[in-house]
Design an enzyme around this catalytic site. Structure first.
Site, PDB file in Angstrom:
ATOM      1  N   THR A 242      31.253  36.589  34.393  1.00  0.00           N
ATOM      2  CA  THR A 242      32.488  35.868  34.045  1.00  0.00           C
ATOM      3  C   THR A 242      33.753  36.689  34.317  1.00  0.00           C
ATOM      4  O   THR A 242      34.855  36.179  34.205  1.00  0.00           O
ATOM      5  CB  THR A 242      32.496  35.442  32.553  1.00  0.00           C
ATOM      6  OG1 THR A 242      32.385  36.619  31.757  1.00  0.00           O
ATOM      7  CG2 THR A 242      31.345  34.505  32.228  1.00  0.00           C
ATOM      8  N   GLY A 243      33.587  37.957  34.687  1.00  0.00           N
ATOM      9  CA  GLY A 243      34.765  38.780  34.973  1.00  0.00           C
ATOM     10  C   GLY A 243      35.240  38.586  36.408  1.00  0.00           C
ATOM     11  O   GLY A 243      34.585  37.934  37.227  1.00  0.00           O
ATOM     12  N   GLN A 244      36.390  39.172  36.686  1.00  0.00           N
ATOM     13  CA  GLN A 244      36.985  39.088  38.030  1.00  0.00           C
ATOM     14  C   GLN A 244      36.003  39.529  39.123  1.00  0.00           C
ATOM     15  O   GLN A 244      35.792  38.827  40.116  1.00  0.00           O
ATOM     16  CB  GLN A 244      38.231  39.973  38.032  1.00  0.00           C
ATOM     17  CG  GLN A 244      38.719  40.420  39.373  1.00  0.00           C
ATOM     18  CD  GLN A 244      39.735  41.551  39.277  1.00  0.00           C
ATOM     19  OE1 GLN A 244      40.920  41.286  39.286  1.00  0.00           O
ATOM     20  NE2 GLN A 244      39.309  42.795  39.194  1.00  0.00           N
ATOM     21  N   ASP A 245      35.372  40.683  38.939  1.00  0.00           N
ATOM     22  CA  ASP A 245      34.487  41.214  39.986  1.00  0.00           C
ATOM     23  C   ASP A 245      33.238  40.357  40.135  1.00  0.00           C
ATOM     24  O   ASP A 245      32.749  40.156  41.250  1.00  0.00           O
ATOM     25  CB  ASP A 245      34.055  42.655  39.665  1.00  0.00           C
ATOM     26  CG  ASP A 245      35.211  43.618  39.704  1.00  0.00           C
ATOM     27  OD1 ASP A 245      36.361  43.171  39.873  1.00  0.00           O
ATOM     28  OD2 ASP A 245      34.974  44.828  39.565  1.00  0.00           O
TER      29      ASP A 245
ATOM     30  N   TYR B 238      35.944  54.179  26.211  1.00  0.00           N
ATOM     31  CA  TYR B 238      35.484  53.491  27.419  1.00  0.00           C
ATOM     32  C   TYR B 238      35.071  54.513  28.479  1.00  0.00           C
ATOM     33  O   TYR B 238      34.000  54.409  29.080  1.00  0.00           O
ATOM     34  CB  TYR B 238      36.614  52.591  27.950  1.00  0.00           C
ATOM     35  CG  TYR B 238      36.327  52.009  29.322  1.00  0.00           C
ATOM     36  CD1 TYR B 238      35.540  50.873  29.459  1.00  0.00           C
ATOM     37  CD2 TYR B 238      36.843  52.604  30.483  1.00  0.00           C
ATOM     38  CE1 TYR B 238      35.258  50.351  30.719  1.00  0.00           C
ATOM     39  CE2 TYR B 238      36.574  52.092  31.728  1.00  0.00           C
ATOM     40  CZ  TYR B 238      35.776  50.964  31.844  1.00  0.00           C
ATOM     41  OH  TYR B 238      35.501  50.451  33.086  1.00  0.00           O
TER      42      TYR B 238
ATOM     43  N   GLU C 151      38.125  55.859  35.381  1.00  0.00           N
ATOM     44  CA  GLU C 151      38.463  56.328  34.030  1.00  0.00           C
ATOM     45  C   GLU C 151      37.621  57.539  33.639  1.00  0.00           C
ATOM     46  O   GLU C 151      37.966  58.263  32.710  1.00  0.00           O
ATOM     47  CB  GLU C 151      38.268  55.197  33.011  1.00  0.00           C
ATOM     48  CG  GLU C 151      39.368  54.167  33.011  1.00  0.00           C
ATOM     49  CD  GLU C 151      40.716  54.748  32.589  1.00  0.00           C
ATOM     50  OE1 GLU C 151      40.851  55.172  31.443  1.00  0.00           O
ATOM     51  OE2 GLU C 151      41.641  54.781  33.424  1.00  0.00           O
TER      52      GLU C 151
ATOM     53  N   ARG D 184      42.492  38.516  37.702  1.00  0.00           N
ATOM     54  CA  ARG D 184      42.477  39.575  36.703  1.00  0.00           C
ATOM     55  C   ARG D 184      42.811  38.989  35.336  1.00  0.00           C
ATOM     56  O   ARG D 184      43.688  38.110  35.209  1.00  0.00           O
ATOM     57  CB  ARG D 184      43.531  40.611  37.108  1.00  0.00           C
ATOM     58  CG  ARG D 184      43.524  41.930  36.372  1.00  0.00           C
ATOM     59  CD  ARG D 184      42.231  42.645  36.421  1.00  0.00           C
ATOM     60  NE  ARG D 184      42.390  44.088  36.469  1.00  0.00           N
ATOM     61  CZ  ARG D 184      41.520  44.944  35.945  1.00  0.00           C
ATOM     62  NH1 ARG D 184      40.439  44.500  35.335  1.00  0.00           N
ATOM     63  NH2 ARG D 184      41.705  46.243  36.056  1.00  0.00           N
TER      64      ARG D 184
ATOM     65  N   GLY E 197      28.004  40.436  33.778  1.00  0.00           N
ATOM     66  CA  GLY E 197      29.472  40.412  33.847  1.00  0.00           C
ATOM     67  C   GLY E 197      29.947  39.373  34.855  1.00  0.00           C
ATOM     68  O   GLY E 197      31.010  39.527  35.462  1.00  0.00           O
TER      69      GLY E 197
ATOM     70  N   SER F 232      33.515  54.102  36.902  1.00  0.00           N
ATOM     71  CA  SER F 232      34.964  53.877  36.880  1.00  0.00           C
ATOM     72  C   SER F 232      35.752  55.166  37.069  1.00  0.00           C
ATOM     73  O   SER F 232      35.342  56.244  36.619  1.00  0.00           O
ATOM     74  CB  SER F 232      35.328  53.274  35.515  1.00  0.00           C
ATOM     75  OG  SER F 232      36.707  53.405  35.261  1.00  0.00           O
TER      76      SER F 232
ATOM     77  N   SER G 118      35.461  46.214  29.058  1.00  0.00           N
ATOM     78  CA  SER G 118      36.130  46.884  30.175  1.00  0.00           C
ATOM     79  C   SER G 118      37.603  47.163  29.909  1.00  0.00           C
ATOM     80  O   SER G 118      38.280  47.754  30.740  1.00  0.00           O
ATOM     81  CB  SER G 118      35.986  46.044  31.443  1.00  0.00           C
ATOM     82  OG  SER G 118      36.673  44.830  31.266  1.00  0.00           O
TER      83      SER G 118
ATOM     84  N   LYS H 299      31.354  55.201  30.087  1.00  0.00           N
ATOM     85  CA  LYS H 299      31.102  55.079  31.539  1.00  0.00           C
ATOM     86  C   LYS H 299      30.474  56.369  32.091  1.00  0.00           C
ATOM     87  O   LYS H 299      29.646  56.310  32.993  1.00  0.00           O
ATOM     88  CB  LYS H 299      32.403  54.763  32.285  1.00  0.00           C
ATOM     89  CG  LYS H 299      32.822  53.293  32.187  1.00  0.00           C
ATOM     90  CD  LYS H 299      31.931  52.395  33.045  1.00  0.00           C
ATOM     91  CE  LYS H 299      32.318  50.931  32.931  1.00  0.00           C
ATOM     92  NZ  LYS H 299      31.370  50.022  33.595  1.00  0.00           N
TER      93      LYS H 299
HETATM   94  P1  GDR Z   1      43.118  50.774  33.023  1.00  0.00           P
HETATM   95  O1  GDR Z   1      43.863  49.359  33.236  1.00  0.00           O
HETATM   96  O2  GDR Z   1      43.216  51.247  31.644  1.00  0.00           O
HETATM   97  O3  GDR Z   1      43.630  51.689  34.120  1.00  0.00           O
HETATM   98  O4  GDR Z   1      41.583  50.405  33.321  1.00  0.00           O
HETATM   99  P2  GDR Z   1      45.098  48.673  32.477  1.00  0.00           P
HETATM  100  O5  GDR Z   1      45.629  47.683  33.440  1.00  0.00           O
HETATM  101  O6  GDR Z   1      44.715  48.179  31.121  1.00  0.00           O
HETATM  102  O7  GDR Z   1      46.149  49.881  32.256  1.00  0.00           O
HETATM  103  C1  GDR Z   1      46.759  50.551  33.346  1.00  0.00           C
HETATM  104  C2  GDR Z   1      47.850  51.470  32.824  1.00  0.00           C
HETATM  105  O8  GDR Z   1      48.957  50.699  32.373  1.00  0.00           O
HETATM  106  C3  GDR Z   1      49.403  51.244  31.135  1.00  0.00           C
HETATM  107  N1  GDR Z   1      50.128  50.201  30.363  1.00  0.00           N
HETATM  108  C4  GDR Z   1      49.591  49.078  29.888  1.00  0.00           C
HETATM  109  N2  GDR Z   1      48.346  48.581  29.987  1.00  0.00           N
HETATM  110  C5  GDR Z   1      48.085  47.379  29.431  1.00  0.00           C
HETATM  111  N3  GDR Z   1      46.860  46.842  29.557  1.00  0.00           N
HETATM  112  N4  GDR Z   1      49.044  46.664  28.740  1.00  0.00           N
HETATM  113  C6  GDR Z   1      50.324  47.147  28.589  1.00  0.00           C
HETATM  114  O9  GDR Z   1      51.156  46.504  27.965  1.00  0.00           O
HETATM  115  C7  GDR Z   1      50.610  48.413  29.190  1.00  0.00           C
HETATM  116  N5  GDR Z   1      51.743  49.152  29.294  1.00  0.00           N
HETATM  117  C8  GDR Z   1      51.439  50.247  30.002  1.00  0.00           C
HETATM  118  C9  GDR Z   1      48.134  51.715  30.472  1.00  0.00           C
HETATM  119  O10 GDR Z   1      48.420  52.597  29.386  1.00  0.00           O
HETATM  120  C10 GDR Z   1      47.429  52.358  31.655  1.00  0.00           C
HETATM  121  O11 GDR Z   1      47.891  53.656  31.859  1.00  0.00           O
HETATM  122  C11 GDR Z   1      41.198  49.450  34.291  1.00  0.00           C
HETATM  123  C12 GDR Z   1      40.057  48.615  33.706  1.00  0.00           C
HETATM  124  O12 GDR Z   1      39.777  47.542  34.580  1.00  0.00           O
HETATM  125  C13 GDR Z   1      38.817  49.457  33.556  1.00  0.00           C
HETATM  126  O13 GDR Z   1      37.735  48.620  33.114  1.00  0.00           O
HETATM  127  C14 GDR Z   1      38.467  50.082  34.901  1.00  0.00           C
HETATM  128  O14 GDR Z   1      37.307  50.873  34.780  1.00  0.00           O
HETATM  129  C15 GDR Z   1      39.643  50.903  35.396  1.00  0.00           C
HETATM  130  O15 GDR Z   1      40.790  50.081  35.492  1.00  0.00           O
HETATM  131  C16 GDR Z   1      39.354  51.502  36.758  1.00  0.00           C
END
Ligand code: GDR
Length: 327
Positions: free
Chosen positions: A10-13, A150, A128, A185, A8, A126, A82, A154
């Site tokens: 190429t990802g942020q971390d 996901y 999650e 990110r 991984g 995670s 992820s 995990k």
């Molecule tokens: P998450 O991150 O699912 O918590 O997992 P994400 O930023 O995708 O979503 C966070 C929250 O925002 C809500 N949401 C939206 N999300 C996205 N992506 N796009 C939208 O338009 C939007 N609108 C609302 C989501 O429903 C959610 O509740 C991240 C990832 O990095 C995982 O890989 C990691 O394990 C966890 O964080 C810890």
């Protein structure tokens, strides 16, 4: 010279961790999949000290060959599908890479490592996994209740890591990291999606942000702080599992408000539109971690607060979008 392999990369971390290890004189290998992976080419330019090696979490023999070639002291498994939303659409692929990939890598470590060649292993678990949370705040003993393919993958990876530690005496740790963000990110995640859109709205390049549910709450920290906890976990006398979090929680709408404020826009709500497309079949409503164990045992601390993080991400996107206009 200590040697580390990062999946991984190429990802942020992967990028923050590679930089951090480099400052401590590690030889860093980064595993990349696919033919002429475009992300790998970008990372190679940005992190020229990383030696890229082809390997795939879906292919055990490639993992064995990778370990034989790198002979790492430490392996950081950051590779995964992820993006939680994608995992609902590609559930089987997620289970295979994010879940079974951990098992394959641990098997490869068992085969290539061994008593004369010990390899320390870090698994990116995670928050999650806590999903529909059983208690608040969440700590290392909180039961899991994942809410997505996901999350379930995990949980499998987490339990597999613990089981290999107990069965084969491997030094295998699981870091249960809560959300961590940065200017690096990916744009699919909500924080960067918002800060990028805010920058574009500020510059008159976009008129609205289309989001899903604004009510979920997350414990958001800075990725650069979190990779230091990964490394610290592999430097202990005994392998263990740790929650890494800030202990603060904020909603998606609070993130929006702060991001707009950082760009000097007050009436932020008029720029938000909600769309079913970005809603998930089942949601994780509230995450807030208790990082006490990591603080006590790893001496881990955070340098970036929430407000600072949002500010830095908005400023970065303003700079990128401004430079793009000039092109
Ligand atoms: P998450 O991150 O699912 O918590 O997992 P994400 O930023 O995708 O979503 C966070 C929250 O925002 C809500 N949401 C939206 N999300 C996205 N992506 N796009 C939208 O338009 C939007 N609108 C609302 C989501 O429903 C959610 O509740 C991240 C990832 O990095 C995982 O890989 C990691 O394990 C966890 O964080 C810890």
């Amino acid at each position: 010279m200590p040697t580390a392999l990062i999946t991984g990369i190429t990802g942020q971390d992967g990028q923050y961790l590679a930089e951090f290890l480099h400052t401590m004189d590690y030889k860093v290998y980064g595993m990349v999949r696919g033919q002429r992976n475009p992300k790998a080419e970008i990372i190679q330019r940005e992190l020229p000290f990383v030696e890229m090696i082809n390997g795939d979490l879906q292919d055990l023999s490639s993992l064995i060959a990778t370990l034989e070639y790198c002979q790492p002291d430490e392996v950081y498994n950051l590779g995964a599908i992820s993006f939680v939303a994608l995992s609902f659409k590609q559930a089987e692929l997620t289970a295979d890479i994010t879940g079974l990939g951990v098992l394959r890598l641990l098997e490869a470590i068992r085969l290539v490592g061994g008593p004369n060649n010990p390899i320390r292993f870090y698994q990116a678990s995670s928050s999650e996994m806590f999903g529909k949370v059983r208690e608040t705040p969440q700590n290392e003993l909180t039961p899991f209740y994942p809410r997505s393919p996901y999350g379930t993958a995990k949980v499998f990876g987490h339990h597999t890591t613990v089981n290999y530690r107990e069965s084969y005496d491997l030094y295998a740790c699981s870091g249960i990291l809560f959300n961590h963000e940065s200017p690096r990110r990916g744009i699919e995640f909500v924080t960067r999606k918002i800060t990028n859109a805010v920058a574009r709205i500020k510059l008159g390049l976009q008129t609205e942000i289309v989001l899903g549910d604004l009510t979920p709450r997350r414990d958001w920290g800075f990725a650069g702080d979190y990779v230091k906890a990964m490394w610290a976990m592999l430097q202990q006398d005994e392998a263990d599992d740790f929650v890494v979090a800030t202990g603060e929680t904020h909603s998606v709408s609070e993130f929006c408000q702060l991001a707009f404020e950082a760009a000097g826009i007050e009436d932020w709500e008029r720029y938000i539109r909600q769309d079913e497309r970005f809603m998930r079949p089942s949601e994780v409503d509230l995450l807030i971690g208790d990082p006490q164990k990591a603080k006590d045992k790893l001496g881990w601390t955070t340098e970036y607060g929430f407000r600072q993080l949002v500010q830095a991400m908005v400023e970065n996107d303003l700079a990128i979008e401004t430079a793009n206009i000039g092109r």
